[in-house]
Design a protein around this motif. Structure first.
Motif, PDB file in Angstrom:
ATOM      1  N   ILE A 227       1.091  -0.960   0.298  1.00  0.00           N
ATOM      2  CA  ILE A 227      -0.278   0.150  -0.271  1.00  0.00           C
ATOM      3  C   ILE A 227       0.516   1.005  -0.052  1.00  0.00           C
ATOM      4  O   ILE A 227       0.765   2.414  -0.668  1.00  0.00           O
ATOM      5  CB  ILE A 227      -0.282  -0.171   1.577  1.00  0.00           C
ATOM      6  CG1 ILE A 227      -2.027   1.052   0.959  1.00  0.00           C
ATOM      7  CG2 ILE A 227      -0.126   0.243   2.475  1.00  0.00           C
ATOM      8  CD1 ILE A 227      -3.416   0.918   1.976  1.00  0.00           C
ATOM      9  N   LYS A 228       1.706   1.498   0.352  1.00  0.00           N
ATOM     10  CA  LYS A 228       2.810   2.372   0.461  1.00  0.00           C
ATOM     11  C   LYS A 228       3.458   3.080  -1.298  1.00  0.00           C
ATOM     12  O   LYS A 228       4.114   3.465  -0.726  1.00  0.00           O
ATOM     13  CB  LYS A 228       3.645   2.487   1.851  1.00  0.00           C
ATOM     14  CG  LYS A 228       3.511   2.245   3.107  1.00  0.00           C
ATOM     15  CD  LYS A 228       4.312   1.971   4.243  1.00  0.00           C
ATOM     16  CE  LYS A 228       4.085   2.132   5.577  1.00  0.00           C
ATOM     17  NZ  LYS A 228       4.882   1.833   6.740  1.00  0.00           N
ATOM     18  N   ASN A 229       3.630   1.710  -1.565  1.00  0.00           N
ATOM     19  CA  ASN A 229       3.974   2.100  -2.636  1.00  0.00           C
ATOM     20  C   ASN A 229       3.839   2.099  -4.179  1.00  0.00           C
ATOM     21  O   ASN A 229       4.211   2.769  -5.295  1.00  0.00           O
ATOM     22  CB  ASN A 229       4.934   0.888  -2.759  1.00  0.00           C
ATOM     23  CG  ASN A 229       6.062   0.366  -2.288  1.00  0.00           C
ATOM     24  OD1 ASN A 229       6.514   2.140  -1.363  1.00  0.00           O
ATOM     25  ND2 ASN A 229       6.121  -0.245  -0.808  1.00  0.00           N
ATOM     26  N   VAL A 230       2.005   2.311  -4.568  1.00  0.00           N
ATOM     27  CA  VAL A 230       1.205   2.466  -4.837  1.00  0.00           C
ATOM     28  C   VAL A 230       0.982   3.918  -5.465  1.00  0.00           C
ATOM     29  O   VAL A 230       0.722   4.891  -4.958  1.00  0.00           O
ATOM     30  CB  VAL A 230       0.022   1.716  -5.027  1.00  0.00           C
ATOM     31  CG1 VAL A 230      -1.066   2.708  -6.038  1.00  0.00           C
ATOM     32  CG2 VAL A 230       0.168   0.921  -4.410  1.00  0.00           C
ATOM     33  N   PRO A 231       1.479   4.281  -6.966  1.00  0.00           N
ATOM     34  CA  PRO A 231       1.685   5.834  -7.071  1.00  0.00           C
ATOM     35  C   PRO A 231       0.641   6.311  -7.594  1.00  0.00           C
ATOM     36  O   PRO A 231       0.787   7.574  -6.742  1.00  0.00           O
ATOM     37  CB  PRO A 231       2.343   5.223  -8.757  1.00  0.00           C
ATOM     38  CG  PRO A 231       3.235   3.740  -9.097  1.00  0.00           C
ATOM     39  CD  PRO A 231       2.020   3.467  -8.178  1.00  0.00           C
ATOM     40  N   GLU A 232      -0.781   5.935  -7.400  1.00  0.00           N
ATOM     41  CA  GLU A 232      -2.391   6.936  -7.161  1.00  0.00           C
ATOM     42  C   GLU A 232      -2.346   6.821  -6.284  1.00  0.00           C
ATOM     43  O   GLU A 232      -2.413   7.913  -5.627  1.00  0.00           O
ATOM     44  CB  GLU A 232      -2.990   5.903  -8.144  1.00  0.00           C
ATOM     45  CG  GLU A 232      -3.507   4.673  -8.173  1.00  0.00           C
ATOM     46  CD  GLU A 232      -2.343   3.883  -8.656  1.00  0.00           C
ATOM     47  OE1 GLU A 232      -3.308   2.728  -9.003  1.00  0.00           O
ATOM     48  OE2 GLU A 232      -1.027   4.480  -9.178  1.00  0.00           O
ATOM     49  N   PHE A 233      -2.236   5.833  -5.026  1.00  0.00           N
ATOM     50  CA  PHE A 233      -2.224   6.168  -3.598  1.00  0.00           C
ATOM     51  C   PHE A 233      -1.546   7.462  -3.221  1.00  0.00           C
ATOM     52  O   PHE A 233      -1.687   8.653  -2.445  1.00  0.00           O
ATOM     53  CB  PHE A 233      -2.132   4.716  -2.506  1.00  0.00           C
ATOM     54  CG  PHE A 233      -2.884   3.705  -3.414  1.00  0.00           C
ATOM     55  CD1 PHE A 233      -3.606   3.629  -4.372  1.00  0.00           C
ATOM     56  CD2 PHE A 233      -2.536   2.357  -2.756  1.00  0.00           C
ATOM     57  CE1 PHE A 233      -4.488   3.289  -4.139  1.00  0.00           C
ATOM     58  CE2 PHE A 233      -3.653   1.432  -2.680  1.00  0.00           C
ATOM     59  CZ  PHE A 233      -4.203   1.753  -4.052  1.00  0.00           C
ATOM     60  N   ASN A 234      -0.137   7.064  -3.236  1.00  0.00           N
ATOM     61  CA  ASN A 234       1.011   8.149  -3.218  1.00  0.00           C
ATOM     62  C   ASN A 234       0.705   9.966  -3.274  1.00  0.00           C
ATOM     63  O   ASN A 234       0.542  11.059  -2.871  1.00  0.00           O
ATOM     64  CB  ASN A 234       2.008   7.945  -3.450  1.00  0.00           C
ATOM     65  CG  ASN A 234       2.304   6.755  -2.423  1.00  0.00           C
ATOM     66  OD1 ASN A 234       2.773   7.075  -1.629  1.00  0.00           O
ATOM     67  ND2 ASN A 234       3.677   6.184  -2.798  1.00  0.00           N
ATOM     68  N   GLY A 235       0.189   9.609  -4.586  1.00  0.00           N
ATOM     69  CA  GLY A 235       0.040  10.877  -6.016  1.00  0.00           C
ATOM     70  C   GLY A 235      -1.690  11.024  -4.880  1.00  0.00           C
ATOM     71  O   GLY A 235      -1.208  13.221  -5.031  1.00  0.00           O
ATOM     72  N   TYR A 236      -2.616  10.968  -4.679  1.00  0.00           N
ATOM     73  CA  TYR A 236      -3.541  11.194  -3.533  1.00  0.00           C
ATOM     74  C   TYR A 236      -3.241  11.909  -2.739  1.00  0.00           C
ATOM     75  O   TYR A 236      -3.769  13.690  -2.448  1.00  0.00           O
ATOM     76  CB  TYR A 236      -4.798  10.317  -3.481  1.00  0.00           C
ATOM     77  CG  TYR A 236      -5.778  10.952  -2.801  1.00  0.00           C
ATOM     78  CD1 TYR A 236      -6.844  11.608  -2.970  1.00  0.00           C
ATOM     79  CD2 TYR A 236      -5.853  10.339  -1.296  1.00  0.00           C
ATOM     80  CE1 TYR A 236      -7.677  12.261  -2.399  1.00  0.00           C
ATOM     81  CE2 TYR A 236      -6.994  10.364  -0.203  1.00  0.00           C
ATOM     82  CZ  TYR A 236      -7.717  11.248  -1.244  1.00  0.00           C
ATOM     83  OH  TYR A 236      -8.871  11.765  -0.140  1.00  0.00           O
ATOM     84  N   ARG A 237      -2.578  11.441  -1.756  1.00  0.00           N
ATOM     85  CA  ARG A 237      -2.410  12.010  -0.565  1.00  0.00           C
ATOM     86  C   ARG A 237      -1.892  13.552  -0.958  1.00  0.00           C
ATOM     87  O   ARG A 237      -1.840  14.390  -0.227  1.00  0.00           O
ATOM     88  CB  ARG A 237      -1.130  11.458   0.540  1.00  0.00           C
ATOM     89  CG  ARG A 237      -2.170   9.969   0.855  1.00  0.00           C
ATOM     90  CD  ARG A 237      -0.825   9.530   2.358  1.00  0.00           C
ATOM     91  NE  ARG A 237      -0.387   8.085   1.375  1.00  0.00           N
ATOM     92  CZ  ARG A 237      -0.370   6.179   0.881  1.00  0.00           C
ATOM     93  NH1 ARG A 237      -2.037   7.028   1.629  1.00  0.00           N
ATOM     94  NH2 ARG A 237       0.573   6.641   0.047  1.00  0.00           N
ATOM     95  N   LYS A 238      -0.525  13.359  -1.912  1.00  0.00           N
ATOM     96  CA  LYS A 238      -0.141  14.819  -2.008  1.00  0.00           C
ATOM     97  C   LYS A 238      -0.491  15.775  -1.985  1.00  0.00           C
ATOM     98  O   LYS A 238      -0.757  16.940  -1.740  1.00  0.00           O
ATOM     99  CB  LYS A 238       1.466  14.467  -2.932  1.00  0.00           C
ATOM    100  CG  LYS A 238       2.103  15.443  -3.201  1.00  0.00           C
ATOM    101  CD  LYS A 238       3.278  14.714  -4.010  1.00  0.00           C
ATOM    102  CE  LYS A 238       4.230  16.470  -5.306  1.00  0.00           C
ATOM    103  NZ  LYS A 238       3.142  17.052  -5.916  1.00  0.00           N
ATOM    104  N   VAL A 239      -1.799  15.210  -3.183  1.00  0.00           N
ATOM    105  CA  VAL A 239      -2.836  16.501  -4.599  1.00  0.00           C
ATOM    106  C   VAL A 239      -3.229  17.135  -2.674  1.00  0.00           C
ATOM    107  O   VAL A 239      -4.253  18.063  -2.760  1.00  0.00           O
ATOM    108  CB  VAL A 239      -3.059  16.477  -5.260  1.00  0.00           C
ATOM    109  CG1 VAL A 239      -4.345  14.447  -5.408  1.00  0.00           C
ATOM    110  CG2 VAL A 239      -3.238  16.995  -6.180  1.00  0.00           C
ATOM    111  N   ARG A 240      -3.981  15.714  -1.865  1.00  0.00           N
ATOM    112  CA  ARG A 240      -4.629  16.857  -1.396  1.00  0.00           C
ATOM    113  C   ARG A 240      -4.175  17.348   0.106  1.00  0.00           C
ATOM    114  O   ARG A 240      -4.689  18.897   0.394  1.00  0.00           O
ATOM    115  CB  ARG A 240      -5.389  15.262  -0.419  1.00  0.00           C
ATOM    116  CG  ARG A 240      -6.066  14.834  -0.336  1.00  0.00           C
ATOM    117  CD  ARG A 240      -7.830  15.764  -1.013  1.00  0.00           C
ATOM    118  NE  ARG A 240      -8.482  16.164   0.761  1.00  0.00           N
ATOM    119  CZ  ARG A 240      -8.081  16.883   0.851  1.00  0.00           C
ATOM    120  NH1 ARG A 240      -7.985  18.004   0.229  1.00  0.00           N
ATOM    121  NH2 ARG A 240      -9.303  17.353   2.233  1.00  0.00           N
TER     122      ARG A 240
END
Length: 479
Positions: free
Chosen positions: A89-102
């Motif tokens: 879960i910590k390495n999925v690009p879209e999940f990390n992208g979501y946290r960053k854009v929020r």
């Protein structure tokens, strides 16, 4: 010469090969119509290596919608799930992208108070507008995996697991219980906070929707009106406590349930919970960016001598590109008032106001024909339960006063502004949605029988129809 919307619709139907799904509701060209054409091609490729064939968008007064290919859309949900299995879960690009854009959206919102925007020149506003629009698109593409998840998809993923310890019905019942603070809860908390404060901007996003964000001058009165409609601050606090206690109970149940599962089952459970939470929590970011866009548009329209109420018929790129200042732009907005179609794919897009009504009839006839003769309406389970009642079709906010308490609410999709009438309904039926949609999550909070994803309940049912809603099976019968 403008191309007829009928030509665009025929091209779209051919590309879809009969697999057309619609998402409809309170939409405008400005707040929703250009997110996909201007954003998906450059942004979506950061996370996915396939396209979505094409889209067809329409807007008419306060109602609009988008038609698309659901199987193509669902590829992303499955693709992200496979990534989760492979990468963690910590390495999925879209999940990390979501946290960053929020985080970026919250920062942009905090710095975009209308008073601050008024002090900027047009070029500075163009830049802020473009940045906010791109953040909104980034938010959509990083969370789009959460949109098309439904019970049928979860079941197929569950059945593919090699190490299963329980039956699917037991799994889905617990896996889809919300264990997070919902948008409705955050909405109410914001109302109570602003009610004590003279600065209304922190709450302006609460009243935003895919049509428009109310002007900042309206917010103080809207906050008071909404609190009064909800029975006052004490009633809201009481309901917040009730929801909080239920979420705590769900969380404890989920933790205990998770311990009894195999590793594969735990991963799928985590993914379902993640998709539900992301789909719900992203609403705040969407409405914050829409608020920034609307506030800037009002300023630019006012400075250009354009009618501010016409901004909903424009597209954001027409502002930051300067097209709104060109001769003939006002005439084009007037044409769009009566209805506009937009066709787009990865290669570009076309706007048409020609043959608007004929095109709408053409598309709906095609969808209903593709579904075949319908004797009963089937959909996905949002919240289990059974109820009987008369149908009350509500398509957007302007129809809220027509809702009769104790009726079955039938709509294309629900949004936060629907919550007051959802509470007064005996059951809820929607055209679109999966287990992560607003209607599903809120109906579970309210414990109201809910069937989602029927595709065309708003067209097959009529106001006053007596229906039986069997949300245990996902079936609606006309009595």
């Amino acid at each position: 010469m403008q191309k007829s919307a009928l030509e665009l619709a025929e091209k779209f139907k051919k590309e879809m090969a009969g697999k057309i799904t619609s998402q409809e509701g309170t939409f405008s060209s400005f707040s929703y119509g250009s997110i996909l054409p201007l954003g998906f091609p450059p942004f979506i490729n950061r996370y996915y290596d396939f396209d979505f064939i094409s889209f067809l968008f329409f807007a008419e007064e306060k109602y609009g919608g988008i038609f698309f290919n659901l199987p193509a859309y669902q590829q992303m949900t499955i693709h992200s799930y496979n990534r989760l299995i492979k990468l963690g879960i910590k390495n999925v690009p879209e999940f990390n992208g979501y946290r960053k854009v929020r985080v970026e959206i919250q920062d942009k919102y905090d710095k975009s108070n209308p008073e601050i925007l008024e002090s900027k020149d047009n070029n500075q506003l163009f830049e802020i507008l473009k940045e906010a629009f791109e953040l909104e698109v980034e938010l959509f593409v990083t969370t789009v995996f959460s949109e098309s998840m439904d019970e049928a998809m979860i079941k197929s993923l569950y059945e593919a697991l090699k190490d299963k310890t329980i039956d699917f019905e037991t799994f889905i019942k617990t896996a889809t219980q919300p264990t997070f603070e919902s948008f409705v809860t955050r909405y109410d908390k914001t109302l109570l906070e602003i009610n004590k404060d003279s600065d209304c901007y922190p709450a302006q996003w609460v009243f935003s929707n895919y049509y428009i964000t109310p002007d900042i001058s309206e917010i103080k009165a809207r906050v008071k009106q909404t609190i009064d409609e909800k029975g006052g601050a004490e009633a809201i606090l009481s309901e917040l406590k009730k929801f909080s206690d239920e979420i705590d109970e769900h969380r404890k149940n989920l933790e205990k349930f998770r311990e009894s599962l195999s590793g594969e089952e735990q991963t799928l459970l985590d993914y379902v919970q993640l998709a539900m939470e992301v789909r719900d929590s992203r609403k705040e970011g969407i409405q914050q960016t829409l608020t920034i866009l609307n506030n800037i548009a009002r300023i630019l329209f006012k400075r250009a001598g354009l009618k501010i109420e016409d901004l909903v018929f424009s597209f954001p790129h027409e502002l930051f590109s300067g097209k709104y200042l060109e001769k003939g732009f006002t005439d084009e907005l007037q044409k769009r008032k009566s209805g506009v179609w937009v066709y787009y794919n990865k290669d570009g897009w076309v706007i048409s106001t020609k043959d608007y009504k004929k095109t709408k009839e053409n598309i709906y006839a095609h969808i209903d024909k593709a579904d075949g003769e319908v004797k009963e309406i089937k959909g996905n389970i949002g919240c289990k339960g059974k109820a009987e009642g008369k149908v009350n079709i509500i398509l957007n906010e302007k129809d809220f006063s027509k809702f009769i308490p104790g009726s079955v609410l039938v709509t294309s999709m629900t949004r936060p502004e629907f919550v007051p009438i959802m509470k007064k309904s005996v059951a809820i039926i929607t055209d679109e949605g999966g287990v992560t949609c607003h209607a599903a999550i809120v109906s579970r909070e309210l414990n109201i029988p809910c069937i989602i994803g029927t595709k065309n309940a708003t067209r097959l049912l009529k106001n006053g129809d007596l229906v039986e809603v069997d949300a245990d099976k996902g079936v609606v019968k006309i009595l």
